[in-house]
Every structure is written in C-alpha cells, then in structure tokens.
Design a protein around this motif. Structure first.
Motif, PDB file in Angstrom:
ATOM      1  N   LEU A 353     102.831  -2.796  49.667  1.00 39.01           N
ATOM      2  CA  LEU A 353     101.949  -2.828  48.627  1.00 39.01           C
ATOM      3  C   LEU A 353     102.090  -3.384  47.645  1.00 39.01           C
ATOM      4  N   ASN A 354     103.397  -3.583  46.825  1.00 35.32           N
ATOM      5  CA  ASN A 354     103.748  -3.791  45.469  1.00 35.32           C
ATOM      6  C   ASN A 354     104.120  -5.550  45.724  1.00 35.32           C
ATOM      7  N   ARG A 356     101.999  -6.975  47.891  1.00 34.07           N
ATOM      8  CA  ARG A 356     100.525  -7.545  47.719  1.00 34.07           C
ATOM      9  C   ARG A 356      99.948  -7.680  46.569  1.00 34.07           C
ATOM     10  N   TYR A 357     100.513  -6.724  45.671  1.00 37.37           N
ATOM     11  CA  TYR A 357      99.926  -6.673  44.184  1.00 37.37           C
ATOM     12  C   TYR A 357     100.485  -7.951  43.638  1.00 37.37           C
ATOM     13  N   LYS A 358     101.742  -8.366  43.743  1.00 36.06           N
ATOM     14  CA  LYS A 358     102.540  -9.663  43.313  1.00 36.06           C
ATOM     15  C   LYS A 358     101.746 -10.786  43.517  1.00 36.06           C
ATOM     16  N   ASP A 359     101.458 -10.991  44.728  1.00 39.89           N
ATOM     17  CA  ASP A 359     100.921 -12.175  45.522  1.00 39.89           C
ATOM     18  C   ASP A 359      99.570 -12.248  44.946  1.00 39.89           C
ATOM     19  N   THR A 360      98.777 -11.277  44.884  1.00 35.50           N
ATOM     20  CA  THR A 360      97.347 -11.323  44.366  1.00 35.50           C
ATOM     21  C   THR A 360      97.645 -11.923  43.024  1.00 35.50           C
ATOM     22  N   ASN A 361      98.311 -11.508  41.977  1.00 35.40           N
ATOM     23  CA  ASN A 361      98.572 -11.531  40.691  1.00 35.40           C
ATOM     24  C   ASN A 361      99.089 -12.947  40.531  1.00 35.40           C
ATOM     25  N   ASP A 362      99.834 -13.404  41.411  1.00 35.20           N
ATOM     26  CA  ASP A 362     100.540 -14.798  41.165  1.00 35.20           C
ATOM     27  C   ASP A 362      99.332 -15.564  41.723  1.00 35.20           C
ATOM     28  N   LYS A 375      96.517  -2.355  40.501  1.00 32.79           N
ATOM     29  CA  LYS A 375      97.676  -1.870  39.918  1.00 32.79           C
ATOM     30  C   LYS A 375      98.943  -1.970  40.743  1.00 32.79           C
ATOM     31  N   PRO A 376     100.171  -2.231  40.348  1.00 32.03           N
ATOM     32  CA  PRO A 376     101.375  -1.931  41.244  1.00 32.03           C
ATOM     33  C   PRO A 376     101.551  -0.494  41.709  1.00 32.03           C
ATOM     34  N   LEU A 377     102.037   0.027  42.906  1.00 32.26           N
ATOM     35  CA  LEU A 377     102.221   1.544  43.085  1.00 32.26           C
ATOM     36  C   LEU A 377     103.475   1.671  42.625  1.00 32.26           C
ATOM     37  N   THR A 378     103.391   2.908  41.746  1.00 35.83           N
ATOM     38  CA  THR A 378     104.486   3.300  41.117  1.00 35.83           C
ATOM     39  C   THR A 378     104.807   4.830  41.435  1.00 35.83           C
ATOM     40  N   ARG A 379     103.988   5.344  42.463  1.00 36.28           N
ATOM     41  CA  ARG A 379     104.407   6.618  42.559  1.00 36.28           C
ATOM     42  C   ARG A 379     104.089   7.033  44.099  1.00 36.28           C
ATOM     43  N   LEU A 380     104.764   7.493  45.072  1.00 33.98           N
ATOM     44  CA  LEU A 380     104.461   7.747  46.545  1.00 33.98           C
ATOM     45  C   LEU A 380     104.891   9.144  47.039  1.00 33.98           C
ATOM     46  N   HIS A 381     103.745  10.067  47.320  1.00 34.61           N
ATOM     47  CA  HIS A 381     104.396  11.527  47.647  1.00 34.61           C
ATOM     48  C   HIS A 381     103.833  11.664  48.966  1.00 34.61           C
ATOM     49  N   VAL A 382     104.922  12.080  49.798  1.00 35.31           N
ATOM     50  CA  VAL A 382     104.444  12.382  51.240  1.00 35.31           C
ATOM     51  C   VAL A 382     104.929  13.940  51.362  1.00 35.31           C
ATOM     52  N   HIS A 383     104.119  14.796  51.922  1.00 34.56           N
ATOM     53  CA  HIS A 383     104.267  16.019  52.238  1.00 34.56           C
ATOM     54  C   HIS A 383     104.196  16.475  53.721  1.00 34.56           C
ATOM     55  N   THR A 384     105.295  16.851  54.122  1.00 33.62           N
ATOM     56  CA  THR A 384     105.567  17.480  55.661  1.00 33.62           C
ATOM     57  C   THR A 384     105.617  18.708  55.701  1.00 33.62           C
ATOM     58  N   MET A 390     109.395  12.026  47.367  1.00 31.91           N
ATOM     59  CA  MET A 390     108.691  11.267  46.236  1.00 31.91           C
ATOM     60  C   MET A 390     109.394  10.116  45.891  1.00 31.91           C
ATOM     61  N   ILE A 391     108.717   8.956  45.833  1.00 27.15           N
ATOM     62  CA  ILE A 391     109.282   7.712  45.424  1.00 27.15           C
ATOM     63  C   ILE A 391     108.623   7.410  44.154  1.00 27.15           C
ATOM     64  N   VAL A 392     109.366   7.306  43.102  1.00 30.16           N
ATOM     65  CA  VAL A 392     108.638   7.051  41.579  1.00 30.16           C
ATOM     66  C   VAL A 392     109.371   5.702  40.899  1.00 30.16           C
ATOM     67  N   THR A 393     108.654   4.845  40.555  1.00 27.83           N
ATOM     68  CA  THR A 393     109.339   3.752  39.845  1.00 27.83           C
ATOM     69  C   THR A 393     109.877   4.170  38.500  1.00 27.83           C
ATOM     70  N   HIS A 394     111.019   3.558  38.219  1.00 25.27           N
ATOM     71  CA  HIS A 394     111.900   3.611  36.923  1.00 25.27           C
ATOM     72  C   HIS A 394     110.984   3.095  35.936  1.00 25.27           C
TER      73      HIS A 394
END
Length: 494
Positions: A353-354, A356-362, A375-384, A390-394
């Motif tokens: 996804l990020n 794709r965001y970069k390619d679109t904006n380039d 927007k770039p994806l900066t947070r991904l939460h998966v619940h099982t 969670m993944i969160v961008t610095h």
C-alpha cells in the motif's frame, strides 16, 4: 433397610459433599495453580499497560464515525436453524449472497465448522422475514444496537470521546445512544434488522462441530448500502472538527443489487469527503467480510488510499493481501493463524500500500501537479482470537502503541464475556509460549513474558507490538467484537 439408607444419605449427604470439595482443593493439581497464577500475572500486567496512558485532565478526543446502523437480533444459530427445520447439509458451500433455505444451510455449514465469522446479504425477503419471526420467539434472544459505526461510536463514547455518528436511525434507536454521541442523518420509521446467529466453541449442528465461538450474520438491509447520511454527516463534520474520522459499514454494499453506476457514484462522493478532510485528521477504515471482488477493487480505488489506518481480523487480512497481489480474494482463511503468519501478511500489506502511494505521487510529480494523492498507511491493526498485532510508522501521529495494543486485548475479553471486569477463571491463553517474528528461516523468537506480555520491537520505519488475548471461555457475544476492539485501540492513539 432401603428406606433407612435413604435417610442416612439425606442426613450425612451435605457433610460428604463438603469433604469431597475440601479433598478436591487439597489435591488440586499444581499445574492448574501454575496456570491460574500465570493468567493472573498476565491480566495484571495488561491492566498496568493499559493504565499507563490516562485520559484524565485531557479534553475529550473528538471522533467522527460513519456510516449506518441497524438493530441486531442475536440468537443461538443452531437453535434457530433447528426451529425452522433446516437440516444440516452434506454440501458446505460458499455463496456470495443467499437466495433460499438450501443456500443458507450450505453457507452456514461452510463457516460454522472452522468457526469463521461471515456476513451475507439475503435476497429472499420472505425467507428473511420468516427467520426474524422465528427468532423473536426463540428463548434467550437479545436485541441490541448494531452496525459497525454505532458499535464503534458506542465504545469510543464509553472510553471518553465525543462522537459524531453518521447514520439514519429511528427515534427509539437514538434514545439508547450515549449522551456523548451526536447523530447526523435522517430519521427512519423502522430500522433494519440484522440477524446474528451466534454459536459457542464445540457447538454441534448435525455432524458439524465448531472449532471456535463465532457468528454468522444475515441481513436484507435496504437503507445502509446507500450511505444516505453522508451529506448531513459531511455538513456537520466541518463544525465538529474531529481528531479522527472512522469509516465502516461499507460491507452493506457487498452484493447489494444497485442500479448501474449507483455504487460508483456513492463511493466517489465518499472519496471526495475523505480527501477534503484536513491532512491533520487521522482517517481509519474498518474492514469487514467482503466477498464481491468488484467492491474490494472499488475500496482499493476509492477508500483505502485515503486512510492512514486500517483495522481488520484474521479473515480480512489475507483477503486484502490476496487482492493486492493480483489474486482472487480468499473467502475462508485459517481462523487460528500463527503470529508469524499474520505479521508477514501485515508487513506485505503495509509495503504494497505504501509503494502504491509512492508510485501514485511520483507520477503526480512527473505531471508537475504536485498534489498529494491520498495518504501513506501509517497504522495497521489486526485482531485475532489469540492475539492483537499493530504496525505503527515511526514519527507518525499515532502514539502509545504498546498501551493501545494492551487495551485492544483487554477489550476483546470484556466484550465477548459481556463484563468490564475480567475474570481469569473464565479465560485462557491460546497464544503460544513463544512466537517467531516471521516465517523466514532463522527469524527471532520472542517468549511470552507474563510480567511484560506486550512485546514491541522496531523494524525498518515502523514499530510492531503484539499482545496475547485472555480468550473468554464463557461467551456472551462475539458479534461486534472487532468493532469494539478496534475502537478501543484507537482511543489511546489519537
């Protein structure tokens, strides 16, 4: 003699029972005591992690949540099918939508055995009405506020937020909402009913046995697919000035019989709403059970590029990833995946996804438009069932990732058990004692530490946090679990 024996037993029975109980305690398995101590330690550690970030003396966060809502009629799924005389099928099959009783039996069996959550649109209004009427008389049935948006709004209001809710509701519906929720939308006379067929782990339907507790949802909803609260929601959004905008409920569009071009027009309006919001406002999109490939492609075009946060479960993650990689969507995935598998899938979704965001904006820069696309994806939460990840961008706007992951984990138990107080005697850990951070050979293994159960580490440009779930063993309700979990996790990060 026989009569005397009965009298003696009645006289001394209570004493004998007491002795049996005392002996059971005396000879209690040391292993059970160790397990109990372990659960107590994990619980107290998760509670400590959750409390590390307080909301006291802070202005209530403002969250706008759309779209739609309904009334959930919750019943025991097997009891309902037995009541209407729907016998177990020998052919468990996936159906995109339900047209008759045979397809209902096949579809229910398909998801029931593995214990996977599913939601299907029922084209047959007559059959749906018959199911609702049968459910009304079923012992133990319950009515509750339903729909992704109202459920997430309710949780966020409970956790200390002021909420703007986009949906069209009946007056009775709005009367039961929190005073911290403002509704933007039309008044409808009768809300749509969604049937929630719940079942516990180990439930039996004919020769099928469920591997875990879950639910099968059916609806014949003809209001929510049209997002008819969107215009008023957009008007109130300006003055409301939210810190976070949440979008959910779009699965109502899945396999709905729109006229040609209707769905495109609705999603175009939604994309315009999302793109016109302030760049400082976080946008979260809550995934759901989508089976129609064309709507998933529409979401990738109209919605997901504008979201910097995504929430989903263990079925929806591989579904999205499969589509991103150019394959067919996956209708059914492992309902109890390993941590390493989920983390690898999350990394790949984040990367694709990020990129794709970069390619679109380039491409935008090459055309010399210099207009940021999405927007770039900066947070991904998966619940099982077993864990939260969670993944969160610095350096992103999302904060308190460790505490948020702990809160999401605790909320899973609170919702499913139907109690804010977590009872360790009604919970168990099913996550492994240690887990690999990836399926790649030689990957690091992280042990589950009872005194520090949330594991966090840095990779590339992001942080990953994983927390075990104290899985509820006395299930009150699974429906709405993902919405409550996602909402609770977001509250501590805005």
């Amino acid at each position: 003699m026989e009569g005397g024996g009965r009298v003696s037993w009645m006289k001394y029975g209570p004493v004998v029972s007491l002795i049996v109980v005392l002996l059971a305690v005396w000879f209690r398995s040391p292993q059970n005591e160790v397990l109990d101590d372990r659960l107590d330690t994990v619980l107290s550690s998760l509670l400590r992690a959750e409390r590390k970030v307080g909301m006291n003396n802070v202005a209530r966060p403002r969250v706008a949540v759309g779209f739609g809502g309904c009334v959930d009629l919750i019943v025991d799924g097997v009891s309902l099918l037995n009541k209407i005389g729907l016998h177990p099928t020998d052919q468990p099959l996936h159906h995109d939508y339900i047209e008759n009783a045979e397809q209902l039996a096949q579809s229910f069996a398909y998801f029931f055995a593995p214990g996977a959550a599913a939601e299907r649109f029922m084209l047959n209004d007559t059959l749906f009405s018959e199911l609702v009427e049968a459910s009304r008389d079923l012992p133990g049935n319950r009515w509750s506020v339903g729909g992704n948006a109202p459920v997430m709004a309710g949780r966020m209001a409970t956790e200390g937020c002021d909420v703007l809710l986009g949906g069209s509701f009946s007056p009775d519906f709005t009367d039961v909402l929190s005073q911290h929720i403002t509704v933007a939308g039309n008044i409808v006379e009768e809300p749509d009913i969604h049937l929630i067929l719940e079942y516990p782990s180990g439930a039996c339907w004919g020769h099928y046995t469920s591997r875990r507790a879950n639910r099968y949802i059916i609806h014949s909803d003809d209001h929510n697919p049209y997002l008819d609260s969107m215009e008023e929601f957009a008007e109130k959004l300006e003055d409301f000035k939210p810190d976070l905008l949440v979008v959910g409920g779009l699965q109502m569009m899945d396999n709905f019989p729109f006229h040609s071009g209707e769905r495109d027009a609705l999603l175009t309006r939604l994309a315009k709403l999302l793109s016109s919001s302030s760049p400082q406002i976080g946008i979260h999109f809550e995934m759901a059970s989508f089976v129609e490939e064309s709507i998933m492609e529409d979401l990738l075009h109209y919605v997901i590029p504008h979201a910097d946060s995504l929430g989903m479960n263990e079925q929806e993650l591989p579904n999205l990833l499969s589509l991103l990689k150019g394959s067919n969507i996956t209708v059914l995935s492992d309902p109890n995946p390993r941590v390493a598998t989920v983390l690898d899938q999350m990394r790949e979704v984040y990367r694709i996804l990020n990129q794709r965001y970069k390619d679109t904006n380039d491409a935008s820069a090459e055309r010399d438009t210099n207009i940021a696309m999405g927007k770039p994806l900066t947070r991904l939460h998966v619940h099982t069932l077993a864990f939260q990840a969670m993944i969160v961008t610095h350096g992103s706007q999302w904060k308190n990732t460790m505490s948020a992951t702990a809160k999401a984990s605790l909320t899973a138990n609170r919702h499913v058990c139907g109690s804010n107080d977590i009872d360790p005697s009604k919970a168990r850990l099913i996550m492994d004692d240690s887990f690999s951070v990836s399926r790649r050979e030689g990957s690091q293994r992280i042990p589950l530490q009872e005194s520090k159960p949330v594991s966090c580490w840095d990779e590339e440009d992001y942080e990953i946090c994983v927390a075990p779930v104290l899985v509820c063993t006395e299930v009150y309700q699974t429906a709405g679990g993902g919405d409550n979990i996602s909402a609770a996790g977001l509250v501590l990060q805005i």
